[in-house]
Design a protein around this motif. Sequence first.
Motif, PDB file in Angstrom:
ATOM      1  N   ARG A   1       5.655  69.915 -70.634  1.00 35.68           N
ATOM      2  CA  ARG A   1       5.081  68.578 -70.527  1.00 35.68           C
ATOM      3  C   ARG A   1       3.566  68.705 -70.625  1.00 35.68           C
ATOM      4  N   GLU A   2       2.913  67.652 -71.008  1.00 35.89           N
ATOM      5  CA  GLU A   2       1.461  67.537 -71.114  1.00 35.89           C
ATOM      6  C   GLU A   2       0.886  68.363 -72.259  1.00 35.89           C
ATOM      7  N   GLN A   3       1.089  69.688 -72.249  1.00 34.25           N
ATOM      8  CA  GLN A   3       0.572  70.532 -73.325  1.00 34.25           C
ATOM      9  C   GLN A   3       1.242  71.889 -73.283  1.00 34.25           C
ATOM     10  N   VAL A   4       1.170  72.585 -74.410  1.00 29.26           N
ATOM     11  CA  VAL A   4       1.672  73.953 -74.491  1.00 29.26           C
ATOM     12  C   VAL A   4       0.891  74.673 -75.585  1.00 29.26           C
ATOM     13  N   THR A   5       0.525  75.926 -75.293  1.00 29.26           N
ATOM     14  CA  THR A   5      -0.099  76.792 -76.290  1.00 29.26           C
ATOM     15  C   THR A   5       0.754  78.046 -76.414  1.00 29.26           C
TER      16      THR A   5
ATOM     17  N   ILE B   1      -2.446  83.927 -83.669  1.00 32.05           N
ATOM     18  CA  ILE B   1      -2.660  82.496 -83.881  1.00 32.05           C
ATOM     19  C   ILE B   1      -2.240  81.766 -82.612  1.00 32.05           C
ATOM     20  N   ASP B   2      -3.018  80.774 -82.206  1.00 34.62           N
ATOM     21  CA  ASP B   2      -2.638  79.897 -81.101  1.00 34.62           C
ATOM     22  C   ASP B   2      -2.128  78.582 -81.672  1.00 34.62           C
ATOM     23  N   ILE B   3      -0.915  78.229 -81.300  1.00 33.95           N
ATOM     24  CA  ILE B   3      -0.301  76.972 -81.716  1.00 33.95           C
ATOM     25  C   ILE B   3      -0.289  76.081 -80.486  1.00 33.95           C
ATOM     26  N   HIS B   4      -0.960  74.954 -80.585  1.00 39.02           N
ATOM     27  CA  HIS B   4      -1.144  74.085 -79.424  1.00 39.02           C
ATOM     28  C   HIS B   4      -0.558  72.703 -79.705  1.00 39.02           C
ATOM     29  N   PHE B   5       0.166  72.190 -78.732  1.00 37.71           N
ATOM     30  CA  PHE B   5       0.682  70.825 -78.788  1.00 37.71           C
ATOM     31  C   PHE B   5       0.163  70.053 -77.584  1.00 37.71           C
TER      32      PHE B   5
ATOM     33  N   GLY C   1       5.187  88.344 -85.275  1.00 43.03           N
ATOM     34  CA  GLY C   1       5.716  89.011 -84.106  1.00 43.03           C
ATOM     35  C   GLY C   1       6.440  88.005 -83.221  1.00 43.03           C
ATOM     36  N   GLU C   2       6.853  88.454 -82.051  1.00 44.32           N
ATOM     37  CA  GLU C   2       7.533  87.575 -81.096  1.00 44.32           C
ATOM     38  C   GLU C   2       6.533  86.581 -80.497  1.00 44.32           C
ATOM     39  N   PRO C   3       6.843  85.297 -80.491  1.00 43.44           N
ATOM     40  CA  PRO C   3       5.947  84.316 -79.882  1.00 43.44           C
ATOM     41  C   PRO C   3       5.791  84.585 -78.381  1.00 43.44           C
ATOM     42  N   GLU C   4       4.587  84.350 -77.878  1.00 39.65           N
ATOM     43  CA  GLU C   4       4.295  84.489 -76.455  1.00 39.65           C
ATOM     44  C   GLU C   4       4.203  83.091 -75.855  1.00 39.65           C
ATOM     45  N   TYR C   5       5.214  82.742 -75.059  1.00 36.29           N
ATOM     46  CA  TYR C   5       5.297  81.407 -74.465  1.00 36.29           C
ATOM     47  C   TYR C   5       4.745  81.422 -73.043  1.00 36.29           C
ATOM     48  N   PRO C   6       4.054  80.356 -72.648  1.00 33.50           N
ATOM     49  CA  PRO C   6       3.667  80.238 -71.244  1.00 33.50           C
ATOM     50  C   PRO C   6       4.892  79.851 -70.412  1.00 33.50           C
ATOM     51  N   PRO C   7       4.784  79.952 -69.089  1.00 36.09           N
ATOM     52  CA  PRO C   7       5.919  79.534 -68.247  1.00 36.09           C
ATOM     53  C   PRO C   7       6.282  78.072 -68.513  1.00 36.09           C
TER      54      PRO C   7
END
Length: 151
Positions: free
Chosen positions: A103-107, A51-55, A80-86
């Motif tokens: 900031r701005e966005q995160v998926t 699943i992609d969770i986007h803000f 499972g363990e969430p995969e975070y972007p930098p």
Amino acid sequence: MQGFFQRGLLVLFALLALMGQLGLASAQDVDFLDPEQAFVLSVANHSPHEIDIHFEIAPEYYMYQERFQFELSAPGATLGEPEYPPAVVVYDPTFEKNMAVYREQVTIRLPIAFDGQAAGVQLLPLELAITSQGCADAGLCYAPITETVPL
């Protein structure tokens, strides 16, 4: 000379008081967004097991990486363990430590594993509880917010 000095101090105190009032007025005049407007959530399936969770994060707002939490309400399924972007690491005086922020966005990609018994069975409805926390640059930190979305 002493009278001149006293009048100078009075003028200085009056100016400082006026500046203080103006500073308080400008801080009180800040219009903060509701958290649903500052941090707009959307969820999409990336694959049958992810699943992609986007803000979308409003300008001058940010979200904390370590304050995300996820809970799935489905028997036979685990997250499972969430995969975070930098993220950008900044010192946060609220928590008195360095914190990773977006900031701005995160998926965030979230894997879901199904046990052998549930693998062939469609689990509907699935609900995912997403907890997050963010702040405004102007000094407001929101309480953690939990949103539940059907999958």
